[in-house]
Scaffold this active site. Structure first.
Site, PDB file in Angstrom:
ATOM      1  N   ASP A  19      46.054  60.534  38.189  1.00  0.00           N
ATOM      2  CA  ASP A  19      45.914  58.730  38.873  1.00  0.00           C
ATOM      3  C   ASP A  19      47.954  59.213  38.276  1.00  0.00           C
ATOM      4  O   ASP A  19      47.885  58.697  37.184  1.00  0.00           O
ATOM      5  CB  ASP A  19      45.517  58.194  37.994  1.00  0.00           C
ATOM      6  CG  ASP A  19      45.764  57.018  38.644  1.00  0.00           C
ATOM      7  OD1 ASP A  19      46.454  56.635  38.867  1.00  0.00           O
ATOM      8  OD2 ASP A  19      44.519  56.041  38.078  1.00  0.00           O
ATOM      9  N   LYS A  77      61.564  53.047  47.960  1.00  0.00           N
ATOM     10  CA  LYS A  77      62.686  53.265  47.378  1.00  0.00           C
ATOM     11  C   LYS A  77      63.683  53.793  47.198  1.00  0.00           C
ATOM     12  O   LYS A  77      64.110  54.474  47.105  1.00  0.00           O
ATOM     13  CB  LYS A  77      62.383  53.949  49.534  1.00  0.00           C
ATOM     14  CG  LYS A  77      60.885  54.816  49.470  1.00  0.00           C
ATOM     15  CD  LYS A  77      60.298  55.500  48.649  1.00  0.00           C
ATOM     16  CE  LYS A  77      58.728  56.276  48.973  1.00  0.00           C
ATOM     17  NZ  LYS A  77      58.428  57.254  48.127  1.00  0.00           N
ATOM     18  N   VAL A  88      57.249  60.186  59.134  1.00  0.00           N
ATOM     19  CA  VAL A  88      56.562  61.295  58.993  1.00  0.00           C
ATOM     20  C   VAL A  88      55.764  60.974  60.241  1.00  0.00           C
ATOM     21  O   VAL A  88      54.205  60.418  59.138  1.00  0.00           O
ATOM     22  CB  VAL A  88      56.563  61.759  57.829  1.00  0.00           C
ATOM     23  CG1 VAL A  88      56.488  63.519  57.408  1.00  0.00           C
ATOM     24  CG2 VAL A  88      58.077  61.916  57.223  1.00  0.00           C
ATOM     25  N   TYR A 122      57.442  49.256  50.699  1.00  0.00           N
ATOM     26  CA  TYR A 122      57.793  50.085  50.841  1.00  0.00           C
ATOM     27  C   TYR A 122      59.315  50.269  50.467  1.00  0.00           C
ATOM     28  O   TYR A 122      59.785  51.444  49.711  1.00  0.00           O
ATOM     29  CB  TYR A 122      57.106  51.019  52.091  1.00  0.00           C
ATOM     30  CG  TYR A 122      57.110  51.738  52.218  1.00  0.00           C
ATOM     31  CD1 TYR A 122      57.270  53.276  51.232  1.00  0.00           C
ATOM     32  CD2 TYR A 122      58.669  52.982  52.981  1.00  0.00           C
ATOM     33  CE1 TYR A 122      56.834  54.399  50.939  1.00  0.00           C
ATOM     34  CE2 TYR A 122      58.897  54.629  52.647  1.00  0.00           C
ATOM     35  CZ  TYR A 122      57.770  55.287  52.361  1.00  0.00           C
ATOM     36  OH  TYR A 122      58.155  55.807  52.424  1.00  0.00           O
ATOM     37  N   ASN A 125      56.013  62.703  44.442  1.00  0.00           N
ATOM     38  CA  ASN A 125      55.521  63.097  46.126  1.00  0.00           C
ATOM     39  C   ASN A 125      54.652  61.742  46.281  1.00  0.00           C
ATOM     40  O   ASN A 125      54.730  60.958  47.404  1.00  0.00           O
ATOM     41  CB  ASN A 125      55.016  64.338  46.789  1.00  0.00           C
ATOM     42  CG  ASN A 125      54.561  64.393  47.229  1.00  0.00           C
ATOM     43  OD1 ASN A 125      55.252  64.163  48.682  1.00  0.00           O
ATOM     44  ND2 ASN A 125      52.752  64.414  48.516  1.00  0.00           N
ATOM     45  N   ASP A 147      45.902  65.236  42.256  1.00  0.00           N
ATOM     46  CA  ASP A 147      46.126  63.615  43.205  1.00  0.00           C
ATOM     47  C   ASP A 147      44.730  62.977  42.849  1.00  0.00           C
ATOM     48  O   ASP A 147      43.884  64.418  42.138  1.00  0.00           O
ATOM     49  CB  ASP A 147      45.546  64.356  44.762  1.00  0.00           C
ATOM     50  CG  ASP A 147      45.999  63.705  45.903  1.00  0.00           C
ATOM     51  OD1 ASP A 147      45.433  62.396  45.433  1.00  0.00           O
ATOM     52  OD2 ASP A 147      46.444  64.335  46.539  1.00  0.00           O
TER      53      ASP A 147
END
Length: 271
Positions: free
Chosen positions: A63, A161, A190, A157, A91, A44
Site C-alpha cells: 500500500d 505529476k 497510455v 492528476y 509506478n 501492489d
C-alpha cells in the site's frame, strides 16, 4: 519495441522493485526487466499476480500510502532476493478525468494526492537507505506529459505529476554525490486500465496511442543507459510528448498556453 539487449546484458543479476506492478505499466515493466535477467519485485495493493507464476518474479503486497507497508515490502523483497537494491520504480498511480468542479470531489482529490504524491515520496524515503548503500543505484519515477502544462479535465492528476517532477529534479541534485541516479519517465495517454471509462477532450483529440510496453521500455532505458554527454533527468515517451516537452522550453508562456489548449481542450481559448 526497440532492442537494447547489449545494454541490458551488462546489468543481468541486478535487482529492481516496482510499485503498482499487478497490471498495466508496472506489469509490463516487471516482465521486461525479468526477461533481461534482473531479479524483480512486483508489489501492489492488488493480489492479481497469476501472470507472474513460474516467471521468477517475486510478488507481494504494498500500500504505497502507508510508510510501514513500504518498509515491510522492501524488507520482504530484499530478503527473498538475497541481494542489494539496484533500482526502485515508483509506478503506482491513479486518476480521474472530467471537469474539476463537476466530476471531482474532496475524496477523489485526496486519493490522488495520497497515491501519486505521497506514494512517490514514501517510496523514495523508504528506499533511500538501500539505494545509498549501493553506489550506482537508480530511482525512476513514472510521471506524465500532464506535468508539462496544466491539463484541463485532469487538473488534480496534472497537479500531482507536477509534484512528481519537482520531487525528481530535487532528489536528482541531492542524491547525485551519493551515486544515486534519479530519473522520471513522461508518457502521454497510455492504453491501460487506468484510462478505462475516461474520456476527455485531450484523449479525443490526441488519441490513446502508447502501450504499457512502450513505457516499460522507456523505464528500463532510464534505469540502465548511462548519460554520454548531458544529464537527462526527464524521459518523454512518444514523439508528441517529446515535441510538447521541447516546445515548452522554447515557447513564450502565451504560446505554450494556447498550444496546450488546442491539444487538450475543446473550449474556446483566446490568446
Amino acid at each position: 519495441m526497440r532492442s537494447t539487449t547489449v545494454c541490458y546484458g551488462a546489468h543481468m543479476g541486478k535487482t529492481v522493485f516496482i510499485s503498482g506492478a499487478a497490471q498495466g505499466i508496472g506489469r509490463a515493466t516487471a516482465t521486461l526487466f525479468a526477461s533481461h535477467g534482473w531479479t524483480v519485485g512486483a508489489y501492489d495493493l492488488s493480489d492479481k499476480f497469476d501472470w507472474a507464476e513460474n516467471t521468477g518474479i517475486l510478488t507481494g503486497h504494498l500500500d504505497v500510502t502507508d510508510p510501514q507497508s513500504w518498509s515491510d515490502a522492501l524488507s520482504d523483497f530484499l530478503t527473498r532476493a538475497g541481494k542489494p537494491l539496484d533500482a526502485l520504480v515508483n509506478n503506482a498511480g491513479i486518476l480521474y478525468g472530467g471537469p474539476f468542479a463537476v466530476d471531482g470531489s474532496y475524496e477523489k482529490d485526496s486519493a490522488l494526492v495520497d497515491v501519486n504524491v505521497k506514494g512517490v515520496l514514501y517510496g523514495a524515503r523508504a528506499a533511500y537507505p538501500y539505494l545509498a548503500e549501493n553506489k550506482g543505484s537508480t530511482l525512476v519515477n513514472v510521471a506524465s506529459a500532464a506535468e508539462i502544462y496544466g491539463t484541463p479535465d485532469m487538473a488534480v492528476y496534472s497537479a500531482t505529476k507536477f509534484a512528481v517532477r519537482g520531487i525528481t529534479e530535487a532528489l536528482e541534485l541531492e542524491w547525485a554525490d551519493q551515486g544515486i541516479t534519479v530519473r522520471s519517465v513522461m508518457p502521454l495517454y497510455v492504453r491501460t486500465g487506468m484510462l478505462d471509462g475516461v474520456e476527455t477532450s485531450g484523449t479525443k483529440r490526441m488519441g490513446v496511442k502508447l502501450t504499457a510496453e512502450d513505457i516499460a521500455s522507456a523505464i528500463v532505458d532510464a534505469t540502465v543507459k548511462p548519460n554520454k554527454f548531458v544529464t537527462k533527468v526527464h524521459h518523454p515517451v512518444g514523439l508528441r510528448t517529446k515535441l510538447m516537452y521541447l516546445s515548452s522550453h522554447f515557447s513564450p508562456d502565451w504560446l505554450a498556453r494556447f498550444a496546450n489548449s488546442k491539444l487538450t481542450s475543446d473550449r474556446k481559448i483566446h490568446i
